[in-house]
Design an enzyme around this catalytic site. Structure first.
Site, mmCIF file in Angstrom:
data_model
loop_
_atom_site.group_PDB
_atom_site.id
_atom_site.type_symbol
_atom_site.label_atom_id
_atom_site.label_comp_id
_atom_site.label_asym_id
_atom_site.label_seq_id
_atom_site.Cartn_x
_atom_site.Cartn_y
_atom_site.Cartn_z
ATOM 1 N N CYS A 1 -2.864 9.252 2.739
ATOM 2 C CA CYS A 1 -2.393 8.732 1.456
ATOM 3 C C CYS A 1 -3.451 8.963 0.390
ATOM 4 O O CYS A 1 -3.161 8.948 -0.794
ATOM 5 C CB CYS A 1 -2.073 7.260 1.581
ATOM 6 S SG CYS A 1 -3.393 6.405 2.415
ATOM 7 N N GLU B 1 0.912 -1.154 0.000
ATOM 8 C CA GLU B 1 0.000 0.000 0.000
ATOM 9 C C GLU B 1 0.942 1.192 0.000
ATOM 10 O O GLU B 1 1.411 1.614 1.054
ATOM 11 C CB GLU B 1 -0.827 0.042 1.294
ATOM 12 C CG GLU B 1 -1.805 -1.083 1.440
ATOM 13 C CD GLU B 1 -3.235 -0.667 1.147
ATOM 14 O OE1 GLU B 1 -3.438 0.343 0.443
ATOM 15 O OE2 GLU B 1 -4.141 -1.356 1.623
HETATM 16 N N1 LIG Z 1 -1.446 3.255 0.321
HETATM 17 C C1 LIG Z 1 -1.791 3.418 1.573
HETATM 18 O O1 LIG Z 1 -2.739 2.842 2.068
HETATM 19 C C2 LIG Z 1 -0.993 4.370 2.415
HETATM 20 C C3 LIG Z 1 -1.436 4.691 3.706
HETATM 21 C C4 LIG Z 1 -0.692 5.599 4.452
HETATM 22 C C5 LIG Z 1 0.462 6.158 3.934
HETATM 23 N N2 LIG Z 1 0.856 5.833 2.691
HETATM 24 C C6 LIG Z 1 2.056 6.436 2.119
HETATM 25 O O2 LIG Z 1 3.081 6.463 3.102
HETATM 26 C C7 LIG Z 1 3.955 7.558 2.874
HETATM 27 C C8 LIG Z 1 4.147 8.331 4.162
HETATM 28 O O3 LIG Z 1 4.647 7.531 5.155
HETATM 29 P P1 LIG Z 1 6.179 7.535 5.582
HETATM 30 O O4 LIG Z 1 6.851 8.733 5.038
HETATM 31 O O5 LIG Z 1 6.231 7.272 7.025
HETATM 32 O O6 LIG Z 1 6.689 6.252 4.755
HETATM 33 P P2 LIG Z 1 8.058 5.435 4.920
HETATM 34 O O7 LIG Z 1 8.108 4.526 3.746
HETATM 35 O O8 LIG Z 1 9.205 6.325 5.158
HETATM 36 O O9 LIG Z 1 7.860 4.593 6.264
HETATM 37 C C9 LIG Z 1 6.818 3.654 6.446
HETATM 38 C C10 LIG Z 1 7.255 2.614 7.463
HETATM 39 O O10 LIG Z 1 8.317 1.846 6.928
HETATM 40 C C11 LIG Z 1 9.406 1.796 7.825
HETATM 41 N N3 LIG Z 1 10.612 1.652 7.015
HETATM 42 C C12 LIG Z 1 11.368 2.609 6.427
HETATM 43 N N4 LIG Z 1 12.387 2.060 5.731
HETATM 44 C C13 LIG Z 1 12.254 0.716 5.868
HETATM 45 C C14 LIG Z 1 12.995 -0.409 5.379
HETATM 46 N N5 LIG Z 1 14.062 -0.263 4.600
HETATM 47 N N6 LIG Z 1 12.576 -1.646 5.724
HETATM 48 C C15 LIG Z 1 11.489 -1.826 6.490
HETATM 49 N N7 LIG Z 1 10.762 -0.808 6.992
HETATM 50 C C16 LIG Z 1 11.130 0.447 6.678
HETATM 51 C C17 LIG Z 1 9.291 3.104 8.585
HETATM 52 O O11 LIG Z 1 9.996 3.029 9.794
HETATM 53 C C18 LIG Z 1 7.788 3.204 8.761
HETATM 54 O O12 LIG Z 1 7.356 2.393 9.842
HETATM 55 C C19 LIG Z 1 3.297 8.392 1.796
HETATM 56 O O13 LIG Z 1 3.916 8.135 0.573
HETATM 57 C C20 LIG Z 1 1.851 7.874 1.781
HETATM 58 O O14 LIG Z 1 1.179 8.045 0.566
HETATM 59 C C21 LIG Z 1 0.164 4.947 1.922
#
Ligand SMILES: NC(=O)c1ccc[n+]([C@@H]2O[C@H](COP(=O)([O-])OP(=O)(O)OC[C@H]3O[C@@H](n4cnc5c(N)ncnc54)[C@H](O)[C@@H]3O)[C@@H](O)[C@H]2O)c1
Length: 554
Positions: free
Chosen positions: A335, A300
């Site tokens: 999102c 997602e």
């Molecule tokens: N499609 C959906 O349903 C949905 C819902 C909410 C947010 N989002 C998206 O999320 C983004 C915002 O969130 P963010 O900036 O916190 O995202 P992010 O990708 O930076 O982080 C998301 C999660 O992943 C973890 N993470 C980061 N690097 C990782 C790795 N290498 N391995 C495993 N885990 C890792 C982070 O600690 C966090 O818990 C936006 O792009 C938004 O559109 C999508």
């Protein structure tokens, strides 16, 4: 009299966990102290920082490393998270490895767990429905992911309704199988929903309760053993929710909860090799995990969500209000937030843009209808605005300035709700397209205009996008709706006069389309797709026909 008898029966039957559950209610009603909670949402502060722990193999644990989270509203170090480092992963790896590929339960193993999880959902739904408990979670969400009280409470409400949807027998109905008659007597094929076994759930910061809880429960319902990782900035909310779930009867070793940075989590996944990882977050990390985990992921990821206002103009006030909510509620950190608005020229002749400007101006930091942006700095957002304004014909509709008079720390962003007009022909040019369609996870949108004969250009702009999460087609012209829906792919598309891009209640599928790795959240279909796979068992029990003889080789 009858009530007293029923209460006695209930009391006698109550297990240890049930008693916890009953005490959760009585204490909630009597003195506002929640038995499961280890923090008080309003009291967490720089002088009384809260601590968040990890849960592994049924035990709450600490770590050698504390990550200090700053209060997004005043910069005070207000939460200490026990973050596991790369050398401390062993107990998490071991824990996952104890769960076989066939899961904690499946239709042939420990089916009573389906009922147990239905029971946990019943109790947790009931608990979240108590005003004291929903208020506690709404306020805790507000502290870490600042949004208005209504938005935070909405998140708790959706979570509670989701749990209500999976009470009683509804968990076992998720694992409903089917049978097809075979070719001869004794042969029948059965299709079953099978768990993956050890799995991982990774959740972002913006919905601290709803996203992790809905995915976690889906994983459990289908028989998996999940390790859960939530963004450290907001993990306190799920830590408290797990404590509530334990009080509601969830076995303590059913879920592991890890706090760490992304790199460490990545290492855990590569070492523990969960059979499936559900990732919600940015596309950058999503793609990395898809590679590192050889495709054993459901995603997602980012949303660059569009709304098209059709040629039939109606309900301008209502449409302006929905645009304001879609683009700027939660400071644009959904999102599903409206990232680009394609407006038919007929709307330009109305007061729509003025009304949107007025509504945006009502938003204020005092009630968190606009607030800190947790992953994009003020400088980055204003810089993006500046670049867009260099595109020929573009102009600032409103916003484009930093918020004033606040104490939001500089690591976070704080800008006024912003809208920038960019001409459609310019958006489509190769040198601009990437810039214009970059997701800015804050209160920021692009607005453009099209004429009747330019609808193909609009559809072309949609076709070129890489994220296909939510969309809205605001029109009651059925032929227009058919044209747009038939020429686009977004997984959650709202159509009609009242169409919006945000909302994502528990009663409809929410997720991207157009990508075989795309996950979903919320509905029974989403749970089954993400958290189980198909297994076919073909019974062939005989009898072998009388006078059967060995045939010639084939
Ligand atoms: N499609 C959906 O349903 C949905 C819902 C909410 C947010 N989002 C998206 O999320 C983004 C915002 O969130 P963010 O900036 O916190 O995202 P992010 O990708 O930076 O982080 C998301 C999660 O992943 C973890 N993470 C980061 N690097 C990782 C790795 N290498 N391995 C495993 N885990 C890792 C982070 O600690 C966090 O818990 C936006 O792009 C938004 O559109 C999508």
């Amino acid at each position: 009299m009858y009530r007293i008898a029923v209460y006695r029966q209930l009391k006698n039957k109550a297990s240890c966990n049930d008693l916890n559950w009953i005490s959760l209610f009585s204490s909630a009603r009597s003195n506002h102290t929640l038995s499961f909670a280890t923090v008080k949402a309003e009291e967490v502060s720089g002088s009384q920082p809260a601590e968040v722990h990890n849960l592994v193999q049924g035990k709450w644990t600490s770590s050698s490393n504390w990550n200090t989270i700053l209060d997004p509203l005043n910069g005070q170090p207000f939460i200490k998270v026990a973050e596991v480092n790369e050398s401390e992963l062993q107990s998490f790896v071991e824990s996952l490895s104890k769960c076989p590929k066939h899961g904690l339960h499946n239709p042939f193993k420990a089916p009573e767990r389906y009922l147990m999880l239905g029971d946990v959902s019943t109790k947790a739904a009931h608990a979240l429905g108590l005003p004291e408990v929903s208020d506690f979670f709404a306020k805790l969400i507000q502290r870490v992911s600042p949004k208005s009280y209504q938005q935070a409470l909405g998140e708790v409400f959706v979570t509670q309704k989701f749990l209500e949807n999976f009470c009683g027998d509804q968990v076992r109905f998720l694992a409903r199988s089917f049978a097809v008659p075979g070719n001869h007597l004794g042969q029948q094929s059965y299709g079953f929903r099978w768990p993956y076994g050890p799995v991982a759930v990774i959740a972002p910061f913006n919905f601290p309760l709803e996203i992790p809880l809905l995915q976690l429960m889906g994983a459990l319902y289908m028989g998996n053993k999940p390790v859960l990782k939530v963004d450290s900035k907001v993990c306190i909310v799920m830590e408290q929710m797990l404590r509530l779930l334990h009080d509601c009867g969830l076995p303590v070793d059913d879920v592991d909860f890890i706090n760490s940075d992304g790199k460490t989590m990545n290492k855990l996944l590569v070492e523990a090799k969960p059979r499936m990882t559900l990732f919600t977050g940015s596309s950058r990390v999503a793609e990395k995990l898809a590679d590192d985990l050889s495709g054993r992921v459901k995603l997602e990821d980012a949303g660059f969500d569009w709304k098209i206002l059709g040629p039939d103009v109606n309900e301008v006030d209502y449409t302006a209000w929905v645009c304001d909510q879609d683009a700027y509620a939660c400071s644009g950190q959904k999102c599903s937030a409206q990232s680009i608005l394609f407006m038919h020229e007929n709307w330009r002749k109305t007061a729509l843009l003025d009304k949107m400007k007025e509504l945006a101006a009502r938003r204020k930091l005092d009630d968190l209808t606009v607030g800190p942006v947790l992953t994009v700095t003020t400088e980055a957002m204003l810089d993006h605005a500046k670049k867009l304004l260099q595109i020929p014909g573009s102009k600032l509709l409103f916003g484009g300035e930093a918020l004033q008079n606040h104490s939001i720390p500089e690591i976070y962003g704080a800008i006024k709700p912003t809208a920038i007009f960019v001409p459609l022909e310019e958006i489509l040019k190769d040198e601009h397209y990437h810039l214009v369609t970059k997701e800015i996870f804050g209160p920021f949108q692009v607005v453009t205009e099209y004429k009747d004969n330019q609808l193909p250009l609009v559809l072309n702009a949609l076709e070129k996008m890489h994220a296909h999460l939510t969309a809205a087609v605001v029109s009651n012209d059925i032929l227009f709706l058919q044209k747009v829906i038939g020429n686009s792919v977004n997984g959650t598309t709202y159509a009609g006069l009242r169409a919006r891009t945000t909302g994502a209640p528990q009663n409809h599928w929410f997720g991207p389309a157009g990508d075989p790795r795309g996950a979903g959240i919320g509905t029974p279909e989403a749970i089954k797709l993400v958290w189980s796979c198909h297994r076919e068992v073909i019974y062939d029990v005989g009898p072998v026909p009388q006078q059967w003889e060995v045939p010639a080789s084939t």
